[in-house]
Design an enzyme around this catalytic site. Sequence first.
Site, PDB file in Angstrom:
ATOM      1  N   ASP A 153     -12.971  -9.896 -15.473  1.00 15.73           N
ATOM      2  CA  ASP A 153     -12.581 -10.123 -16.869  1.00 15.73           C
ATOM      3  C   ASP A 153     -11.091 -10.445 -17.014  1.00 15.73           C
ATOM      4  OD1 ASP A 153     -11.439  -7.657 -16.331  1.00 15.73           O
ATOM      5  OD2 ASP A 153     -12.521  -6.576 -17.899  1.00 15.73           O
ATOM      6  N   HIS A 200      -7.992   3.880  -1.008  1.00  9.01           N
ATOM      7  CA  HIS A 200      -8.452   3.440  -2.326  1.00  9.01           C
ATOM      8  C   HIS A 200      -7.264   2.950  -3.138  1.00  9.01           C
ATOM      9  CE1 HIS A 200     -10.615   3.506  -6.159  1.00  9.01           C
ATOM     10  NE2 HIS A 200      -9.593   4.185  -6.651  1.00  9.01           N
ATOM     11  N   CYS A 215       0.851  -1.189   0.000  1.00 12.50           N
ATOM     12  CA  CYS A 215       0.000   0.000   0.000  1.00 12.50           C
ATOM     13  C   CYS A 215       0.885   1.237   0.000  1.00 12.50           C
ATOM     14  CB  CYS A 215      -0.913  -0.008   1.228  1.00 12.50           C
ATOM     15  SG  CYS A 215      -1.928   1.482   1.374  1.00 12.50           S
ATOM     16  N   ARG A 239      -9.359  -9.422 -12.359  1.00  6.81           N
ATOM     17  CA  ARG A 239      -8.365  -8.401 -12.732  1.00  6.81           C
ATOM     18  C   ARG A 239      -8.448  -7.275 -11.710  1.00  6.81           C
ATOM     19  NH1 ARG A 239      -9.000  -3.610 -15.974  1.00  6.81           N
ATOM     20  NH2 ARG A 239     -11.051  -4.415 -16.585  1.00  6.81           N
ATOM     21  N   CYS A 281      -7.295  -0.875   0.709  1.00  7.63           N
ATOM     22  CA  CYS A 281      -6.351  -1.514   1.616  1.00  7.63           C
ATOM     23  C   CYS A 281      -7.102  -1.848   2.905  1.00  7.63           C
ATOM     24  CB  CYS A 281      -5.186  -0.578   1.908  1.00  7.63           C
ATOM     25  SG  CYS A 281      -4.059  -1.196   3.186  1.00  7.63           S
ATOM     26  N   CYS A 319       0.233   2.971   3.741  1.00 14.65           N
ATOM     27  CA  CYS A 319       0.643   2.377   5.020  1.00 14.65           C
ATOM     28  C   CYS A 319       1.661   1.251   4.888  1.00 14.65           C
ATOM     29  CB  CYS A 319      -0.590   1.881   5.777  1.00 14.65           C
ATOM     30  SG  CYS A 319      -1.326   0.387   5.048  1.00 14.65           S
ATOM     31  N   CYS A 323      -5.538   0.315   6.056  1.00 16.35           N
ATOM     32  CA  CYS A 323      -5.736   1.756   6.271  1.00 16.35           C
ATOM     33  C   CYS A 323      -6.962   2.319   5.552  1.00 16.35           C
ATOM     34  CB  CYS A 323      -4.493   2.543   5.874  1.00 16.35           C
ATOM     35  SG  CYS A 323      -4.162   2.593   4.092  1.00 16.35           S
ATOM     36  N   HIS A 339      -9.967  -0.879  -8.689  1.00 18.45           N
ATOM     37  CA  HIS A 339     -11.193  -1.671  -8.800  1.00 18.45           C
ATOM     38  C   HIS A 339     -10.831  -3.085  -9.242  1.00 18.45           C
ATOM     39  CE1 HIS A 339     -12.842   2.413  -8.946  1.00 18.45           C
ATOM     40  NE2 HIS A 339     -13.942   1.861  -8.461  1.00 18.45           N
ATOM     41  N   CYS A 392      -4.882  -2.739 -19.945  1.00 19.18           N
ATOM     42  CA  CYS A 392      -5.815  -1.687 -19.522  1.00 19.18           C
ATOM     43  C   CYS A 392      -5.121  -0.358 -19.190  1.00 19.18           C
ATOM     44  CB  CYS A 392      -6.652  -2.151 -18.330  1.00 19.18           C
ATOM     45  SG  CYS A 392      -5.730  -2.303 -16.789  1.00 19.18           S
ATOM     46  N   CYS A 452      -7.346  -4.041 -10.965  1.00 20.65           N
ATOM     47  CA  CYS A 452      -6.810  -2.923 -11.744  1.00 20.65           C
ATOM     48  C   CYS A 452      -6.438  -1.813 -10.763  1.00 20.65           C
ATOM     49  CB  CYS A 452      -7.887  -2.483 -12.732  1.00 20.65           C
ATOM     50  SG  CYS A 452      -7.371  -1.201 -13.865  1.00 20.65           S
TER      51      CYS A 452
END
Length: 133
Positions: free
Chosen positions: A110, A103, A48, A119, A97, A51, A100, A106, A66, A121
């Site tokens: 697929d 974000h 992460c 996946r 995570c 953290c 902590c 996603h 992607c 991403c």
Amino acid sequence: MNERATKSDEEWREVLTPEQFAVLREASTERPWTGELLDESRAGLYTCGACNADLFQSGTKFDSGCGWPSFYESVRPDAVTLVEDRSLGMVRTEVRCANCGSHLGHVFDDGFGTPTGDRYCMNSLSLGFKAAE
């Protein structure tokens, strides 16, 4: 695993760059094909960016085309938290995570040709990398 990281926005701003704060704490997204970890191919561990909790082994990374680093599974099922995301007029699954709450990106179903079909991403800005010794 690190001790559960809980900080105020002010404390996060002191340790993250403005770009990292936008992605990790405000769920922004970096532009595709711009992340420094996209083409990272060394053996190691992805952590992460906030953290330093362990998130993904390099052996689970794959080229999904992607524009963001993609993985087919986390280092442990409890390393990440999955949250329904209804922003942008669609339903997606946000990855955070577990340590902590930051974000990361996603997860999509697929990841064709991977052992899990998933996946993850991830934004490069949401990750750190520790090369294997």
